[in-house]
Design a protein around this motif. Sequence first.
Motif, PDB file in Angstrom:
ATOM      1  N   ARG A 315      11.114  -7.082   7.174  1.00  0.00           N
ATOM      2  CA  ARG A 315      11.626  -6.210   6.117  1.00  0.00           C
ATOM      3  C   ARG A 315      11.549  -6.888   4.750  1.00  0.00           C
ATOM      4  N   GLN A 316      10.339  -7.352   4.450  1.00  0.00           N
ATOM      5  CA  GLN A 316      10.064  -8.015   3.187  1.00  0.00           C
ATOM      6  C   GLN A 316       8.769  -7.458   2.615  1.00  0.00           C
ATOM      7  N   GLN A 317       8.612  -7.589   1.302  1.00  0.00           N
ATOM      8  CA  GLN A 317       7.370  -7.193   0.654  1.00  0.00           C
ATOM      9  C   GLN A 317       7.053  -8.191  -0.452  1.00  0.00           C
ATOM     10  N   SER A 318       5.772  -8.344  -0.739  1.00  0.00           N
ATOM     11  CA  SER A 318       5.353  -9.290  -1.777  1.00  0.00           C
ATOM     12  C   SER A 318       4.153  -8.737  -2.523  1.00  0.00           C
ATOM     13  N   LEU A 319       4.117  -9.038  -3.811  1.00  0.00           N
ATOM     14  CA  LEU A 319       3.013  -8.588  -4.668  1.00  0.00           C
ATOM     15  C   LEU A 319       2.594  -9.742  -5.569  1.00  0.00           C
ATOM     16  N   GLU A 320       1.297  -9.943  -5.710  1.00  0.00           N
ATOM     17  CA  GLU A 320       0.775 -10.988  -6.592  1.00  0.00           C
ATOM     18  C   GLU A 320      -0.365 -10.417  -7.432  1.00  0.00           C
ATOM     19  N   PHE A 321      -0.397 -10.842  -8.688  1.00  0.00           N
ATOM     20  CA  PHE A 321      -1.477 -10.425  -9.589  1.00  0.00           C
ATOM     21  C   PHE A 321      -1.921 -11.609 -10.426  1.00  0.00           C
ATOM     22  N   ASP A 322      -3.239 -11.711 -10.642  1.00  0.00           N
ATOM     23  CA  ASP A 322      -3.781 -12.826 -11.409  1.00  0.00           C
ATOM     24  C   ASP A 322      -4.995 -12.327 -12.195  1.00  0.00           C
ATOM     25  N   TRP A 323      -5.021 -12.591 -13.488  1.00  0.00           N
ATOM     26  CA  TRP A 323      -6.186 -12.245 -14.309  1.00  0.00           C
ATOM     27  C   TRP A 323      -6.677 -13.505 -15.001  1.00  0.00           C
ATOM     28  N   VAL A 324      -7.932 -13.847 -14.714  1.00  0.00           N
ATOM     29  CA  VAL A 324      -8.589 -14.997 -15.329  1.00  0.00           C
ATOM     30  C   VAL A 324      -9.720 -14.480 -16.195  1.00  0.00           C
ATOM     31  N   SER A 325      -9.765 -14.926 -17.458  1.00  0.00           N
ATOM     32  CA  SER A 325     -10.807 -14.493 -18.388  1.00  0.00           C
ATOM     33  C   SER A 325     -11.266 -15.679 -19.224  1.00  0.00           C
ATOM     34  N   SER A 332      -0.424 -13.519 -15.174  1.00  0.00           N
ATOM     35  CA  SER A 332      -0.159 -13.582 -13.740  1.00  0.00           C
ATOM     36  C   SER A 332       1.299 -13.214 -13.500  1.00  0.00           C
ATOM     37  N   PHE A 333       1.550 -12.557 -12.385  1.00  0.00           N
ATOM     38  CA  PHE A 333       2.929 -12.312 -11.996  1.00  0.00           C
ATOM     39  C   PHE A 333       3.014 -12.171 -10.487  1.00  0.00           C
ATOM     40  N   ALA A 334       4.219 -12.396  -9.958  1.00  0.00           N
ATOM     41  CA  ALA A 334       4.461 -12.324  -8.522  1.00  0.00           C
ATOM     42  C   ALA A 334       5.847 -11.749  -8.290  1.00  0.00           C
ATOM     43  N   ILE A 335       5.965 -10.932  -7.246  1.00  0.00           N
ATOM     44  CA  ILE A 335       7.236 -10.312  -6.892  1.00  0.00           C
ATOM     45  C   ILE A 335       7.424 -10.437  -5.387  1.00  0.00           C
ATOM     46  N   ASP A 336       8.477 -11.109  -4.966  1.00  0.00           N
ATOM     47  CA  ASP A 336       8.878 -11.154  -3.559  1.00  0.00           C
ATOM     48  C   ASP A 336      10.187 -10.383  -3.442  1.00  0.00           C
ATOM     49  N   SER A 337      10.202  -9.402  -2.552  1.00  0.00           N
ATOM     50  CA  SER A 337      11.351  -8.500  -2.519  1.00  0.00           C
ATOM     51  C   SER A 337      11.714  -8.128  -1.091  1.00  0.00           C
ATOM     52  N   SER A 338      12.995  -7.833  -0.894  1.00  0.00           N
ATOM     53  CA  SER A 338      13.429  -7.233   0.356  1.00  0.00           C
ATOM     54  C   SER A 338      12.909  -5.800   0.428  1.00  0.00           C
ATOM     55  N   ALA A 339      12.758  -5.297   1.633  1.00  0.00           N
ATOM     56  CA  ALA A 339      12.346  -3.902   1.799  1.00  0.00           C
ATOM     57  C   ALA A 339      13.552  -2.979   1.924  1.00  0.00           C
ATOM     58  N   ILE A 340      14.758  -3.540   1.763  1.00  0.00           N
ATOM     59  CA  ILE A 340      15.992  -2.774   1.878  1.00  0.00           C
ATOM     60  C   ILE A 340      16.666  -2.687   0.515  1.00  0.00           C
ATOM     61  N   GLY A 341      16.908  -1.484   0.039  1.00  0.00           N
ATOM     62  CA  GLY A 341      17.574  -1.300  -1.243  1.00  0.00           C
ATOM     63  C   GLY A 341      17.419   0.121  -1.741  1.00  0.00           C
ATOM     64  N   LEU A 391       9.376   1.545  -3.338  1.00  0.00           N
ATOM     65  CA  LEU A 391       8.952   1.426  -1.941  1.00  0.00           C
ATOM     66  C   LEU A 391      10.100   0.964  -1.057  1.00  0.00           C
ATOM     67  N   ALA A 392      10.955   0.075  -1.588  1.00  0.00           N
ATOM     68  CA  ALA A 392      12.131  -0.347  -0.823  1.00  0.00           C
ATOM     69  C   ALA A 392      13.053   0.837  -0.576  1.00  0.00           C
ATOM     70  N   ASP A 393      13.251   1.654  -1.598  1.00  0.00           N
ATOM     71  CA  ASP A 393      14.092   2.840  -1.464  1.00  0.00           C
ATOM     72  C   ASP A 393      13.498   3.802  -0.438  1.00  0.00           C
ATOM     73  N   GLN A 394      12.174   3.979  -0.507  1.00  0.00           N
ATOM     74  CA  GLN A 394      11.482   4.868   0.419  1.00  0.00           C
ATOM     75  C   GLN A 394      11.638   4.380   1.855  1.00  0.00           C
ATOM     76  N   TYR A 395      11.466   3.083   2.062  1.00  0.00           N
ATOM     77  CA  TYR A 395      11.570   2.526   3.415  1.00  0.00           C
ATOM     78  C   TYR A 395      13.011   2.598   3.919  1.00  0.00           C
ATOM     79  N   THR A 396      13.976   2.275   3.068  1.00  0.00           N
ATOM     80  CA  THR A 396      15.380   2.297   3.472  1.00  0.00           C
ATOM     81  C   THR A 396      15.798   3.694   3.906  1.00  0.00           C
TER      82      THR A 396
END
Length: 637
Positions: A315-325, A332-341, A391-396
Amino acid sequence: MKTALESFLRNPVASDLERQISSLALSDEVSLSARDPGVLSAQTRENFTSAVQDYAAVNKLLKQQLQQQFANAAIIPEEQLVAIPGYDAKAEELAVHFVTSNFQQGLNQGSGADELTEIINKASENVRTAYSNTSSILEALGQLGPEQQSFISKSEHKVERALTGFAEDYYRSERGDSDKQLFELSVTTREGDVVHIQFSSGQGYDHASGNILDSFELSYEVEGELSEQEHQALQGIFSQVGQMADDYFSRSQGSAYNVFGNGTGDHDFTLDVLKGFDTGQLTGVDLSIGVWDGGEDDLMTDRLDYSYAFDVKNRQQSLEFDWVSAGARQVSFAIDSSAIGRLDEAQLAQYLEVIDNSHHEVRQGQVSSYGTLTPTALESYKTALSDVFSLADQYTRSIGNNGLQSVNDGLLTADLTNELIQTDPRYQNMASDKEQVFKEGFSLLADFDSSFNLGKEDQRGHINLVLKQETFSSQSLDYTGVEQTRAYDAATLRGYAETGTKAVETSEQYNIKAAAKGGEVLAVDQEHKFTRAEQKSASIGGGISRETQTVTESIDTSSLRLIEDIWTQDISHKKDTTTESKTLYGAEVKYQSRISSHEAGQTSTLIADMDKLKSDKFMREKYAPELMKVNQFMLKI
């Protein structure tokens, strides 16, 4: 010909687990084409089941098959396999080593461009065969379940990604000036099915023929069988990603382009990949898109990498983004989140305000290379953060109360506390400065840990953000308790007074814990800390410069008890501000001043029928023990 499994049995560094797998496979003569699990005895099947329960066993089997494939290759002799660097590494690392070693030996032997390309293709084919053979062996043994299949698919995909980059680098170095586009997409379903889409196009120069070469490659691969529901879920992802790729490639033509647009909102790039993401059918998406215009240093190379994973089991989710130019990481950013909320719009607005404030800090009179991309980059980050909470709200909501009783008890306590703070006329708010973002009460959003970085620390326009929320629930025979911490750290650098800079570091932490019993709140403790450090530096001229640093720190606390209709609340406030100024001639301090200010306050509130408490012995005997028990429980939360 000796098999790789036989080689492993003689390998002195092979682990017991490796030998167990090897001996089991050899004892029952498991061929690479065997697909009938009935060829194995029940005892062998049971033994092998025990051996492959750990993913490490599958990884070892993958490496065995890689050894066999490259033992048959023309470039690397079999006797060198057991001594190669990275032998104990992951299977994907070993595979990349084999391919690159083949390629390097081809270079050493003076192979031409076509021969080297053939070496890469043949080595890549050997890798694919090794992975296919591993799946066949596990299937024959009845051990190719969804988790093993997913493990193998992910490992092979990592190899493909690495080899794609290796081949692209070689292509650019050989073909000279080019204009090439790359697109890779991988989507994984709940059932472990994986869809891979790869696209590349380019234009290059062939030195041998003197001709301009146009290339176009497109591949679509599905691992597993897709249901109708999975097809529908995939279409939503394809639609979002397709629009993003169109936006990206349409603006990547020519030089000095900004993938995030001009910051005005007109045709700005969007990262709304998760809009409509179906967590009931899908578990992840990986996306890479890029372009380059060639050149020896390849400075115009531009690449976006985006990855999202939804872990149903944990019940976890993670997102990562990286732009190199242009050879440098831009955003760059990263989000680690619970799937409950829950999708708590009011609390989400506070986190988004932190992001907006960071932009406000750098945009005042800002002239920098980040000036045009900053608004859109931050909007993309805000969109991603909002999508994760949605997405956490949707899953919960989809799982209801299934296995979430402790979470629901915590949410109920948080709801009761918020209602008390917002509606009870007896409640007194803590002191709050205008710069503080977090408001009193619990956030019902999913817990998360997130970071955002734009530009380099020493360049004007730089932004670094860290946002976090943690919530813990406690339960005793009598009480339900909840503790939550919300915090952020923000660092920015912008231009100041034309010839100087202004660096600002801001941090805020809000902690709240509450105890409830029988649907009523009995205790609430809060602490709010805020710090802002602002440093200005500017050159006056003639070797003279001026530096000013202002640091503000505040801390507010509140302790509330509501026992047997006796209301007590203690509030404290403390704030310190210090400003230091220096005038320098070169490195020598010519003038220095320091100004400090301090403010503090404390209030106590008691609302009770003291006469009743004083005259009623039963009330006293009930109130005091209950207060003590609540205080002890609050210390444990």
